[in-house]
Motif scaffolding. Sequence first.
Motif, PDB file in Angstrom:
ATOM      1  N   PRO A  14      60.892  26.587  74.048  1.00 30.24           N
ATOM      2  CA  PRO A  14      61.105  27.503  75.106  1.00 30.24           C
ATOM      3  C   PRO A  14      62.400  27.296  75.708  1.00 30.24           C
ATOM      4  O   PRO A  14      62.834  25.809  75.883  1.00 30.24           O
ATOM      5  CB  PRO A  14      60.113  27.377  76.229  1.00 30.24           C
ATOM      6  N   ALA A  15      63.365  28.349  76.028  1.00 26.28           N
ATOM      7  CA  ALA A  15      64.580  28.173  76.342  1.00 26.28           C
ATOM      8  C   ALA A  15      64.435  27.624  78.183  1.00 26.28           C
ATOM      9  O   ALA A  15      63.493  28.178  78.594  1.00 26.28           O
ATOM     10  CB  ALA A  15      65.507  29.185  76.409  1.00 26.28           C
ATOM     11  N   PRO A  16      65.440  26.803  78.477  1.00 31.28           N
ATOM     12  CA  PRO A  16      65.270  26.414  80.009  1.00 31.28           C
ATOM     13  C   PRO A  16      65.273  27.722  80.805  1.00 31.28           C
ATOM     14  O   PRO A  16      66.002  28.744  80.475  1.00 31.28           O
ATOM     15  CB  PRO A  16      66.613  25.784  80.333  1.00 31.28           C
ATOM     16  N   GLY A  17      64.684  27.506  81.881  1.00 32.63           N
ATOM     17  CA  GLY A  17      64.410  28.780  82.795  1.00 32.63           C
ATOM     18  C   GLY A  17      63.819  29.876  82.345  1.00 32.63           C
ATOM     19  O   GLY A  17      63.971  31.121  82.951  1.00 32.63           O
ATOM     20  N   ASP A  18      62.834  29.843  81.326  1.00 33.04           N
ATOM     21  CA  ASP A  18      62.129  30.885  80.871  1.00 33.04           C
ATOM     22  C   ASP A  18      63.108  31.955  80.329  1.00 33.04           C
ATOM     23  O   ASP A  18      62.787  33.234  80.367  1.00 33.04           O
ATOM     24  CB  ASP A  18      61.070  31.361  81.940  1.00 33.04           C
ATOM     25  N   HIS A  19      64.042  31.518  79.537  1.00 28.13           N
ATOM     26  CA  HIS A  19      65.126  32.696  79.081  1.00 28.13           C
ATOM     27  C   HIS A  19      64.745  32.903  77.691  1.00 28.13           C
ATOM     28  O   HIS A  19      65.878  32.865  76.832  1.00 28.13           O
ATOM     29  CB  HIS A  19      66.368  32.247  79.474  1.00 28.13           C
TER      30      HIS A  19
END
Length: 153
Positions: free
Chosen positions: A69-74
């Motif tokens: 998963p990308a940081p910050g739910d992006h």
Amino acid sequence: MNRTLLGITAVVVGGAGVVVGRRMLRPEPAAGGRARWHSITVNCSPERLGPKPPPLDELGFPVEVRIRPAPGDHGTELAVRMTGPEPAGAATVLGKLRDDDPVRAIRRALREARSLAEVGEVLLPDTPPTTGRTLTGAPLAYATRHAREEGRL
């Protein structure tokens, strides 16, 4: 020729000279630089990508793929690096990258994987182009042809 057309021609030819000069003066990458991670953010869930997205499983050399998963739910961060020895004939020639360079292939596959995951197809520029081939259009044609292989991901 009028002055405007002459000025535009000079700018285009000068710009092409700068691009070629930068490529020839680019230092040769270190051997360890080819083993670095190349990553891209994809706007989808990690489960949707699977273990190895389609363009990455078709590369002609072994790669390691990391999906998280990308940081910050992006979305999802998709990272790839080359494992094992460099393919034969993949070295640089006189400081210029060759068309069969594995790093360029990885970067192209990453961009195509993102396009397939987000849109469902690999988006391409207009084909055939709306203009004829000219000397002043050659730098743009080169940039369009190699845009997916270099630059920021």
